[in-house]
Design a protein around this motif. Structure first.
Motif, PDB file in Angstrom:
ATOM      1  N   ARG A  39       0.855  -1.185   0.000  1.00  0.00           N
ATOM      2  CA  ARG A  39       0.000   0.000   0.000  1.00  0.00           C
ATOM      3  C   ARG A  39       0.888   1.230   0.000  1.00  0.00           C
ATOM      4  O   ARG A  39       1.923   1.258   0.664  1.00  0.00           O
ATOM      5  CB  ARG A  39      -0.905   0.041   1.251  1.00  0.00           C
ATOM      6  CG  ARG A  39      -1.821  -1.140   1.449  1.00  0.00           C
ATOM      7  CD  ARG A  39      -3.036  -1.107   0.521  1.00  0.00           C
ATOM      8  NE  ARG A  39      -3.864   0.081   0.681  1.00  0.00           N
ATOM      9  CZ  ARG A  39      -4.833   0.201   1.601  1.00  0.00           C
ATOM     10  NH1 ARG A  39      -5.031  -0.750   2.497  1.00  0.00           N
ATOM     11  NH2 ARG A  39      -5.594   1.293   1.632  1.00  0.00           N
TER      12      ARG A  39
ATOM     13  N   SER B   6       5.594  -7.293   7.278  1.00  0.00           N
ATOM     14  CA  SER B   6       5.316  -6.043   6.591  1.00  0.00           C
ATOM     15  C   SER B   6       5.968  -4.888   7.335  1.00  0.00           C
ATOM     16  O   SER B   6       5.999  -4.859   8.564  1.00  0.00           O
ATOM     17  CB  SER B   6       3.810  -5.805   6.459  1.00  0.00           C
ATOM     18  OG  SER B   6       3.162  -5.852   7.708  1.00  0.00           O
TER      19      SER B   6
ATOM     20  N   TYR C 103      -4.130   3.294  10.863  1.00  0.00           N
ATOM     21  CA  TYR C 103      -3.939   2.137   9.978  1.00  0.00           C
ATOM     22  C   TYR C 103      -4.116   0.837  10.750  1.00  0.00           C
ATOM     23  O   TYR C 103      -4.828  -0.082  10.302  1.00  0.00           O
ATOM     24  CB  TYR C 103      -2.558   2.192   9.323  1.00  0.00           C
ATOM     25  CG  TYR C 103      -2.214   0.944   8.536  1.00  0.00           C
ATOM     26  CD1 TYR C 103      -2.673   0.773   7.239  1.00  0.00           C
ATOM     27  CD2 TYR C 103      -1.449  -0.082   9.105  1.00  0.00           C
ATOM     28  CE1 TYR C 103      -2.382  -0.381   6.522  1.00  0.00           C
ATOM     29  CE2 TYR C 103      -1.145  -1.227   8.398  1.00  0.00           C
ATOM     30  CZ  TYR C 103      -1.617  -1.375   7.113  1.00  0.00           C
ATOM     31  OH  TYR C 103      -1.324  -2.523   6.417  1.00  0.00           O
TER      32      TYR C 103
ATOM     33  N   ASP D  83      -5.785   0.404  13.347  1.00  0.00           N
ATOM     34  CA  ASP D  83      -7.198   0.307  13.733  1.00  0.00           C
ATOM     35  C   ASP D  83      -8.058  -0.279  12.613  1.00  0.00           C
ATOM     36  O   ASP D  83      -9.211  -0.632  12.847  1.00  0.00           O
ATOM     37  CB  ASP D  83      -7.752   1.686  14.089  1.00  0.00           C
ATOM     38  CG  ASP D  83      -7.191   2.240  15.380  1.00  0.00           C
ATOM     39  OD1 ASP D  83      -6.672   1.451  16.196  1.00  0.00           O
ATOM     40  OD2 ASP D  83      -7.271   3.473  15.578  1.00  0.00           O
ATOM     41  N   GLY D  84      -7.514  -0.334  11.393  1.00  0.00           N
ATOM     42  CA  GLY D  84      -8.284  -0.804  10.248  1.00  0.00           C
ATOM     43  C   GLY D  84      -9.015   0.292   9.517  1.00  0.00           C
ATOM     44  O   GLY D  84      -9.893   0.008   8.688  1.00  0.00           O
TER      45      GLY D  84
ATOM     46  N   GLY E 107      -8.595  -0.173   5.643  1.00  0.00           N
ATOM     47  CA  GLY E 107      -8.699  -1.522   5.099  1.00  0.00           C
ATOM     48  C   GLY E 107      -7.918  -2.526   5.925  1.00  0.00           C
ATOM     49  O   GLY E 107      -7.523  -2.257   7.062  1.00  0.00           O
ATOM     50  N   ASP E 108      -7.712  -3.686   5.339  1.00  0.00           N
ATOM     51  CA  ASP E 108      -7.030  -4.761   6.055  1.00  0.00           C
ATOM     52  C   ASP E 108      -5.604  -4.368   6.420  1.00  0.00           C
ATOM     53  O   ASP E 108      -4.910  -3.691   5.660  1.00  0.00           O
ATOM     54  CB  ASP E 108      -6.994  -6.029   5.197  1.00  0.00           C
ATOM     55  CG  ASP E 108      -8.384  -6.625   4.988  1.00  0.00           C
ATOM     56  OD1 ASP E 108      -9.288  -6.315   5.788  1.00  0.00           O
ATOM     57  OD2 ASP E 108      -8.553  -7.383   4.014  1.00  0.00           O
ATOM     58  N   VAL E 109      -5.169  -4.827   7.589  1.00  0.00           N
ATOM     59  CA  VAL E 109      -3.814  -4.574   8.063  1.00  0.00           C
ATOM     60  C   VAL E 109      -2.898  -5.682   7.560  1.00  0.00           C
ATOM     61  O   VAL E 109      -3.224  -6.870   7.657  1.00  0.00           O
ATOM     62  CB  VAL E 109      -3.783  -4.499   9.598  1.00  0.00           C
ATOM     63  CG1 VAL E 109      -2.366  -4.282  10.101  1.00  0.00           C
ATOM     64  CG2 VAL E 109      -4.707  -3.386  10.098  1.00  0.00           C
ATOM     65  N   ALA E 110      -1.756  -5.314   7.010  1.00  0.00           N
ATOM     66  CA  ALA E 110      -0.807  -6.297   6.496  1.00  0.00           C
ATOM     67  C   ALA E 110      -0.288  -7.177   7.634  1.00  0.00           C
ATOM     68  O   ALA E 110      -0.229  -6.748   8.785  1.00  0.00           O
ATOM     69  CB  ALA E 110       0.347  -5.591   5.795  1.00  0.00           C
ATOM     70  N   PRO E 111       0.104  -8.416   7.329  1.00  0.00           N
ATOM     71  CA  PRO E 111       0.497  -9.357   8.392  1.00  0.00           C
ATOM     72  C   PRO E 111       1.822  -8.992   9.051  1.00  0.00           C
ATOM     73  O   PRO E 111       2.740  -8.505   8.402  1.00  0.00           O
ATOM     74  CB  PRO E 111       0.607 -10.692   7.647  1.00  0.00           C
ATOM     75  CG  PRO E 111       0.888 -10.321   6.226  1.00  0.00           C
ATOM     76  CD  PRO E 111       0.144  -9.042   5.994  1.00  0.00           C
TER      77      PRO E 111
ATOM     78  N   ARG F 158      -0.320  -3.051  20.788  1.00  0.00           N
ATOM     79  CA  ARG F 158      -0.114  -3.828  19.565  1.00  0.00           C
ATOM     80  C   ARG F 158       1.333  -3.805  19.102  1.00  0.00           C
ATOM     81  O   ARG F 158       1.714  -4.562  18.196  1.00  0.00           O
ATOM     82  CB  ARG F 158      -1.027  -3.291  18.461  1.00  0.00           C
ATOM     83  CG  ARG F 158      -2.500  -3.480  18.751  1.00  0.00           C
ATOM     84  CD  ARG F 158      -3.379  -2.721  17.787  1.00  0.00           C
ATOM     85  NE  ARG F 158      -3.221  -1.269  17.933  1.00  0.00           N
ATOM     86  CZ  ARG F 158      -4.007  -0.368  17.327  1.00  0.00           C
ATOM     87  NH1 ARG F 158      -4.983  -0.784  16.522  1.00  0.00           N
ATOM     88  NH2 ARG F 158      -3.824   0.925  17.510  1.00  0.00           N
TER      89      ARG F 158
END
Length: 304
Positions: free
Chosen positions: A131, A176, A208, A210-211, A214-218, A248
């Motif tokens: 991204r 990531s 980011y 928090d979502g 979109g999806d959070v990278a692994p 986190r």
């Protein structure tokens, strides 16, 4: 050196790889003037290195020269990534209100030419862009601290350099990198524009995670130059403390200085903060090379 099994050492360094004009970095590399700096990278020998103060050119010629010189020193980096940063990117507007166009402060991020002081990654594992938030407008960040009368809300970007989500394809699974380099929270007036923007460039990553985008990278790792210390100097230190307290993330180098400036003394501005689920087995900063103010920051992960 070959990649060590089950381990990966990440590093970031705000090294002196920026010059006052386009092409001058490549000139100095070819003249050998940066050999001591390159030797320091080879000696540290990280597997992945984020540089946060390296001039960008369209074809990546300077970065290729750096990689070639490091290969000759026994530190191969077969993979690399860079992209045009916001530094020096013209807006066509008088953002600093001095009545003139085209100045360094009229760009999306301060720079006397496009690409000055950008970012780049050297890697021993495949690296790819997942991204790119570099083009995101400051006004579009949820909960931003931009003042209502700040100029050009539909032009001014959040990133002073870049915000990248980079995927690392390691033999033990994906990682990531959440990579950025924030503007210094100084060189402004009582409106604290740079301080506000600096804090929002950092706060972006919490949104980011928090979502919000979109999806959070692994297995994310926050890495780069925040340009703010959690307790000392200028800047909105509460923004940095909020990130360091976030459950986190983990901070394997808590309280460690990464730069010494003549005006302020030692401070912490560069960070590597792995996500809480990753296992850290080593962390250090390396003493600054000759004439370098910033220390290299390194964190080693056990990927098993």
């Amino acid at each position: 050196m070959p990649l060590r099994a089950d381990q990966l050492t990440l590093a970031t360094w705000h090294a002196d790889l920026s010059r006052k004009g386009p092409g001058l970095l490549l000139r100095d590399l070819l003249k050998g003037e940066l050999d001591p700096l390159l030797a320091e990278i080879a000696s540290a020998d990280p597997d992945v290195l984020l540089l946060t103060n390296v001039d960008h050119d369209h074809d990546g010629v300077a970065l290729a020269q750096i990689a070639g010189a490091l290969n000759d020193l026994g530190a191969p980096y077969p993979y690399r990534f860079t992209a045009r940063p916001n530094t020096g990117l013209p807006t066509g507007l008088d953002l600093d209100g001095d009545g003139r166009l085209g100045g360094g402060r009229d760009a999306q991020g301060f720079g006397e030419f496009s690409g000055q002081g950008g970012m780049a990654v050297l890697s021993r594992v495949p690296v790819r862009l997942l991204r790119d938030f570099t083009g995101m407008l400051w006004a579009d960040l949820p909960g931003n601290m931009r003042l209502p009368d700040d100029p050009a809300p539909r032009v001014q970007r959040l990133s002073s350099a870049a915000h990248w989500v980079l995927g690392l394809d390691t033999p033990d699974g994906p990682l990531s990198l959440l990579a950025w380099h924030a503007t210094p929270p100084v060189f402004d007036g009582p409106e604290d524009r740079n301080g506000r923007r600096n804090a929002d460039e950092l706060a972006f990553w919490l949104r980011y995670l928090d979502g919000a985008f979109g999806d959070v990278a692994p297995n994310p790792v926050l890495i780069g130059d925040a340009n703010v210390d959690p307790a000392r100097g200028d800047g909105r230190q509460d923004a940095m403390r909020a990130v360091l307290r976030d459950a986190r993330l983990q901070d394997p180098l808590s309280g460690t200085d990464t730069v010494t400036w003549d005006q302020t003394g030692p401070m912490r501005v560069s960070y590597i903060l792995p996500s809480a689920g990753l296992r850290v087995i080593g962390a250090e900063t390396r003493a600054a090379a000759a004439e370098e103010r910033h220390r290299m920051v390194l964190v080693t992960l056990d990927l098993r």
